[in-house]
Design a protein around this motif. Structure first.
Motif, PDB file in Angstrom:
ATOM      1  N   VAL A  18       0.938  -1.270   0.000  1.00  0.00           N
ATOM      2  CA  VAL A  18      -0.027  -0.027  -0.003  1.00  0.00           C
ATOM      3  C   VAL A  18       0.842   1.303  -0.078  1.00  0.00           C
ATOM      4  CG1 VAL A  18      -1.869   1.206   1.196  1.00  0.00           C
ATOM      5  CG2 VAL A  18      -1.753  -1.385   1.496  1.00  0.00           C
ATOM      6  N   ASN A  19       0.539   2.116  -1.034  1.00  0.00           N
ATOM      7  CA  ASN A  19       1.441   3.278  -1.024  1.00  0.00           C
ATOM      8  C   ASN A  19       2.726   3.313  -0.795  1.00  0.00           C
ATOM      9  OD1 ASN A  19      -1.349   4.449  -1.940  1.00  0.00           O
ATOM     10  ND2 ASN A  19      -1.708   5.125   0.188  1.00  0.00           N
ATOM     11  N   SER A  20       3.595   2.848  -1.410  1.00  0.00           N
ATOM     12  CA  SER A  20       4.899   2.440  -1.120  1.00  0.00           C
ATOM     13  C   SER A  20       5.549   3.723  -1.686  1.00  0.00           C
ATOM     14  CB  SER A  20       5.494   1.138  -1.712  1.00  0.00           C
ATOM     15  OG  SER A  20       6.903   1.109  -1.553  1.00  0.00           O
ATOM     16  N   SER A  21       6.655   4.532  -1.026  1.00  0.00           N
ATOM     17  CA  SER A  21       7.367   5.394  -1.483  1.00  0.00           C
ATOM     18  C   SER A  21       8.858   5.208  -1.736  1.00  0.00           C
ATOM     19  CB  SER A  21       7.371   6.606  -0.362  1.00  0.00           C
ATOM     20  OG  SER A  21       8.115   6.173   0.746  1.00  0.00           O
ATOM     21  N   SER A  22       9.196   3.772  -1.610  1.00  0.00           N
ATOM     22  CA  SER A  22      10.443   3.446  -1.636  1.00  0.00           C
ATOM     23  C   SER A  22      10.464   2.551  -3.174  1.00  0.00           C
ATOM     24  CB  SER A  22      11.056   2.721  -0.620  1.00  0.00           C
ATOM     25  OG  SER A  22      12.165   2.045  -1.036  1.00  0.00           O
ATOM     26  N   SER A  23      11.543   2.809  -3.865  1.00  0.00           N
ATOM     27  CA  SER A  23      11.691   2.014  -4.982  1.00  0.00           C
ATOM     28  C   SER A  23      12.337   0.621  -4.853  1.00  0.00           C
ATOM     29  CB  SER A  23      12.794   2.490  -6.164  1.00  0.00           C
ATOM     30  OG  SER A  23      13.833   2.950  -5.410  1.00  0.00           O
ATOM     31  N   TYR A  24      12.831   0.450  -3.412  1.00  0.00           N
ATOM     32  CA  TYR A  24      13.594  -0.804  -3.169  1.00  0.00           C
ATOM     33  C   TYR A  24      12.543  -1.736  -2.212  1.00  0.00           C
ATOM     34  CZ  TYR A  24      18.036   1.371  -3.685  1.00  0.00           C
ATOM     35  OH  TYR A  24      18.930   2.198  -4.250  1.00  0.00           O
ATOM     36  N   ASN A  25      11.104  -1.535  -2.087  1.00  0.00           N
ATOM     37  CA  ASN A  25      10.179  -2.264  -1.500  1.00  0.00           C
ATOM     38  C   ASN A  25       9.910  -3.613  -2.476  1.00  0.00           C
ATOM     39  OD1 ASN A  25       9.824  -0.533   0.584  1.00  0.00           O
ATOM     40  ND2 ASN A  25       8.101   0.404   0.019  1.00  0.00           N
ATOM     41  N   SER A  26       9.810  -4.712  -1.940  1.00  0.00           N
ATOM     42  CA  SER A  26       9.650  -5.889  -2.712  1.00  0.00           C
ATOM     43  C   SER A  26       8.502  -6.573  -2.136  1.00  0.00           C
ATOM     44  CB  SER A  26      10.880  -6.701  -2.223  1.00  0.00           C
ATOM     45  OG  SER A  26      11.835  -6.154  -2.734  1.00  0.00           O
ATOM     46  N   LEU A  27       7.484  -7.099  -3.028  1.00  0.00           N
ATOM     47  CA  LEU A  27       6.191  -7.752  -3.029  1.00  0.00           C
ATOM     48  C   LEU A  27       6.278  -8.870  -3.755  1.00  0.00           C
ATOM     49  CD1 LEU A  27       3.395  -7.481  -1.860  1.00  0.00           C
ATOM     50  CD2 LEU A  27       2.753  -6.258  -4.016  1.00  0.00           C
ATOM     51  N   GLY A  28       6.125 -10.357  -3.085  1.00  0.00           N
ATOM     52  CA  GLY A  28       5.967 -11.351  -3.881  1.00  0.00           C
ATOM     53  C   GLY A  28       4.891 -12.353  -3.127  1.00  0.00           C
ATOM     54  N   GLY A  29       4.460 -13.137  -4.246  1.00  0.00           N
ATOM     55  CA  GLY A  29       3.228 -14.013  -3.578  1.00  0.00           C
ATOM     56  C   GLY A  29       3.984 -15.196  -2.642  1.00  0.00           C
ATOM     57  N   LEU A  30       5.194 -15.689  -3.066  1.00  0.00           N
ATOM     58  CA  LEU A  30       5.849 -16.499  -1.875  1.00  0.00           C
ATOM     59  C   LEU A  30       7.195 -15.793  -1.142  1.00  0.00           C
ATOM     60  CD1 LEU A  30       6.069 -19.606  -4.149  1.00  0.00           C
ATOM     61  CD2 LEU A  30       4.432 -19.156  -2.387  1.00  0.00           C
ATOM     62  N   ILE A  31       7.892 -14.938  -1.669  1.00  0.00           N
ATOM     63  CA  ILE A  31       8.872 -14.426  -1.034  1.00  0.00           C
ATOM     64  C   ILE A  31       9.063 -12.996  -1.392  1.00  0.00           C
ATOM     65  CG2 ILE A  31      11.497 -14.382  -0.539  1.00  0.00           C
ATOM     66  CD1 ILE A  31      11.749 -17.224  -1.393  1.00  0.00           C
ATOM     67  N   GLY A  32       9.017 -12.073  -0.593  1.00  0.00           N
ATOM     68  CA  GLY A  32       9.323 -10.669  -1.137  1.00  0.00           C
ATOM     69  C   GLY A  32      10.611 -10.292  -1.540  1.00  0.00           C
ATOM     70  N   PHE A  33      11.740 -10.372  -0.779  1.00  0.00           N
ATOM     71  CA  PHE A  33      13.017 -10.315  -1.323  1.00  0.00           C
ATOM     72  C   PHE A  33      14.031 -11.566  -1.037  1.00  0.00           C
ATOM     73  CE2 PHE A  33      17.364  -8.135  -0.061  1.00  0.00           C
ATOM     74  CZ  PHE A  33      17.802  -8.424  -1.429  1.00  0.00           C
ATOM     75  N   ALA A  34      14.376 -12.061  -1.936  1.00  0.00           N
ATOM     76  CA  ALA A  34      15.121 -13.287  -2.012  1.00  0.00           C
ATOM     77  C   ALA A  34      16.481 -13.149  -2.478  1.00  0.00           C
ATOM     78  CB  ALA A  34      14.429 -14.378  -2.878  1.00  0.00           C
ATOM     79  N   SER A  35      17.341 -12.868  -1.295  1.00  0.00           N
ATOM     80  CA  SER A  35      18.668 -12.850  -1.623  1.00  0.00           C
ATOM     81  C   SER A  35      19.534 -14.195  -1.552  1.00  0.00           C
ATOM     82  CB  SER A  35      19.459 -12.112  -0.421  1.00  0.00           C
ATOM     83  OG  SER A  35      20.822 -11.665  -0.864  1.00  0.00           O
ATOM     84  N   TYR A  36      19.347 -14.867  -0.510  1.00  0.00           N
ATOM     85  CA  TYR A  36      19.878 -16.177  -0.461  1.00  0.00           C
ATOM     86  C   TYR A  36      18.856 -17.149  -0.153  1.00  0.00           C
ATOM     87  CZ  TYR A  36      24.610 -14.143  -0.130  1.00  0.00           C
ATOM     88  OH  TYR A  36      25.563 -13.622  -0.143  1.00  0.00           O
ATOM     89  N   TYR A  37      18.457 -18.375  -1.024  1.00  0.00           N
ATOM     90  CA  TYR A  37      17.756 -19.282  -0.808  1.00  0.00           C
ATOM     91  C   TYR A  37      17.558 -20.564  -1.754  1.00  0.00           C
ATOM     92  CZ  TYR A  37      15.224 -18.269  -4.982  1.00  0.00           C
ATOM     93  OH  TYR A  37      15.098 -17.910  -6.415  1.00  0.00           O
ATOM     94  N   THR A  38      16.921 -21.398  -0.956  1.00  0.00           N
ATOM     95  CA  THR A  38      16.493 -22.499  -1.859  1.00  0.00           C
ATOM     96  C   THR A  38      14.975 -22.820  -1.657  1.00  0.00           C
ATOM     97  OG1 THR A  38      18.545 -23.713  -1.483  1.00  0.00           O
ATOM     98  CG2 THR A  38      16.591 -24.999  -2.131  1.00  0.00           C
ATOM     99  N   MET A  39      14.493 -22.987  -2.781  1.00  0.00           N
ATOM    100  CA  MET A  39      12.614 -23.328  -2.666  1.00  0.00           C
ATOM    101  C   MET A  39      12.362 -24.303  -3.705  1.00  0.00           C
ATOM    102  SD  MET A  39       9.804 -20.494  -3.025  1.00  0.00           S
ATOM    103  CE  MET A  39      10.296 -19.509  -4.517  1.00  0.00           C
ATOM    104  N   ARG A  40      11.553 -25.227  -2.961  1.00  0.00           N
ATOM    105  CA  ARG A  40      11.172 -26.387  -3.833  1.00  0.00           C
ATOM    106  C   ARG A  40       9.807 -26.741  -3.710  1.00  0.00           C
ATOM    107  NH1 ARG A  40      16.067 -28.633  -1.312  1.00  0.00           N
ATOM    108  NH2 ARG A  40      17.974 -28.698  -2.998  1.00  0.00           N
ATOM    109  N   ASN A  41       9.212 -27.202  -4.577  1.00  0.00           N
ATOM    110  CA  ASN A  41       7.572 -27.680  -4.361  1.00  0.00           C
ATOM    111  C   ASN A  41       6.781 -26.713  -3.733  1.00  0.00           C
ATOM    112  OD1 ASN A  41       8.780 -30.104  -5.609  1.00  0.00           O
ATOM    113  ND2 ASN A  41       9.434 -30.819  -3.586  1.00  0.00           N
ATOM    114  N   CYS A  42       6.840 -25.588  -4.326  1.00  0.00           N
ATOM    115  CA  CYS A  42       5.806 -24.571  -3.781  1.00  0.00           C
ATOM    116  C   CYS A  42       4.898 -23.985  -4.735  1.00  0.00           C
ATOM    117  CB  CYS A  42       6.715 -23.630  -2.943  1.00  0.00           C
ATOM    118  SG  CYS A  42       7.970 -24.124  -1.625  1.00  0.00           S
ATOM    119  N   PHE A  43       3.951 -23.347  -4.181  1.00  0.00           N
ATOM    120  CA  PHE A  43       2.746 -22.578  -5.278  1.00  0.00           C
ATOM    121  C   PHE A  43       2.227 -21.443  -4.421  1.00  0.00           C
ATOM    122  CE2 PHE A  43      -0.065 -25.763  -3.611  1.00  0.00           C
ATOM    123  CZ  PHE A  43      -1.071 -25.285  -3.534  1.00  0.00           C
ATOM    124  N   ASN A  44       1.958 -20.719  -5.262  1.00  0.00           N
ATOM    125  CA  ASN A  44       1.058 -19.591  -4.855  1.00  0.00           C
ATOM    126  C   ASN A  44      -0.246 -19.190  -5.849  1.00  0.00           C
ATOM    127  OD1 ASN A  44       0.434 -16.745  -3.876  1.00  0.00           O
ATOM    128  ND2 ASN A  44       1.089 -15.966  -5.677  1.00  0.00           N
TER     129      ASN A  44
END
Length: 288
Positions: free
Chosen positions: A211-237
């Protein structure tokens, strides 16, 4: 204050609720327990098989414990209305473990709303199960059905299961809506920032809204907002990813909002709702 209300005198034993319900709880800081900390992985502090109903407020407000280390929390149901003024906030736990410290949260359900207060000034970690997790933590077979709300700008991490993930989430589901002005917002976790971060066999069905984000760095994701380091398997949104109002951010996705360029990141068998766009629009405009 909760049982074991500071780091010097944590709860170290076993609390077996035997399926009972504790009602009319009103807490003004922390959780039903403040700190729970066992001797080691083979002799953990244990909280199990209890239902909590009522209200929790204050810094690091949460359901079971503000801080858990070398601990197991299993078979618990939370019907608490939780409002935190900052810090680490979760339906079950505020901070689950530290670096390589064992914490297991298993077979638990949160039904209550978890929110950061409008005037919160601390960087907030807010989620349906655990606000922040360490590398030794495991969240297994847990469900969040409560909404997660960050109405002000104090929240940096908001997620259906975890606010900030450094450990493991396995066989979990989020049905709650996650709505925030904050920086990193996701249906499973707001951010995955550790090489040990693992999400598997899990899904989001809640509405994820920036909602009403003023930052260009804001991250919005169905599973992960900001994924820097990760492993993701067998998932869905299958939940809607939504922007309301004006935003400068372009980091919006049905699965991941923003991803770090790491050669070690792994994704396998990840799905979104068939025919869906990357995100849905609701009075959305981009600024800048």
């Amino acid at each position: 204050d909760g049982i074991g209300n500071n780091a010097k005198t944590p709860f170290v034993g076993t609390f077996n609720g035997q399926g009972h319900k504790i009602t009319d709880i009103y807490g003004i800081a922390g959780g039903f327990f403040g700190y729970i900390e066992g001797a080691d992985e083979n002799d953990p502090a244990v909280v199990k098989d209890v239902t909590l109903c009522g209200t929790m407020e204050g810094t690091d407000a949460c359901g079971i414990a503000s801080y858990a280390k070398r601990a197991e929390i299993t078979g618990c149901s939370i019907y608490l209305d939780i409002t935190s003024s900052g810090g680490k906030t979760g339906g079950l736990v505020g901070y689950a473990g530290a670096t390589n410290e064992y914490v297991l949260i298993k077979d638990c359900v949160n039904y209550g709303c978890v929110r950061l207060s409008q005037n919160a000034v601390n960087d907030g970690y807010v989620a349906g199960i655990a606000g922040q997790t360490g590398t030794g933590s495991v969240i297994e077979n847990c469900i969040n059905k409560g909404n997660v709300e960050v109405p002000g700008t104090g929240g940096n991490y908001a997620g259906g299961i975890a606010g900030d993930l450094s450990g493991t989430i396995t066989a979990c589901a989020n049905y709650g809506n996650v709505t925030a002005y904050g920086r990193n917002i996701g249906g499973i976790t707001g951010a995955a920032l550790s090489a040990q971060a693992l999400i598997e066999n899990s899904y989001n069905a809640g509405e994820i809204k920036l909602v009403n984000s003023s930052s260009s760095y804001n991250s919005l994701g169905g599973l992960i907002g900001f994924a820097s380091y990760y492993t993701m398997r067998n998932c869905f949104n299958c939940g809607t990813v939504l922007v309301k109002g004006t935003t400068k951010s372009k980091h919006i996705g049905q699965i991941i909002g923003r991803e770090g360029a790491r050669s070690t990141n792994i994704t396998e068998n990840i799905y979104g709702l068939e025919g869906a766009n990357d995100y849905a629009e609701e009075s959305k405009t981009f600024a800048g």
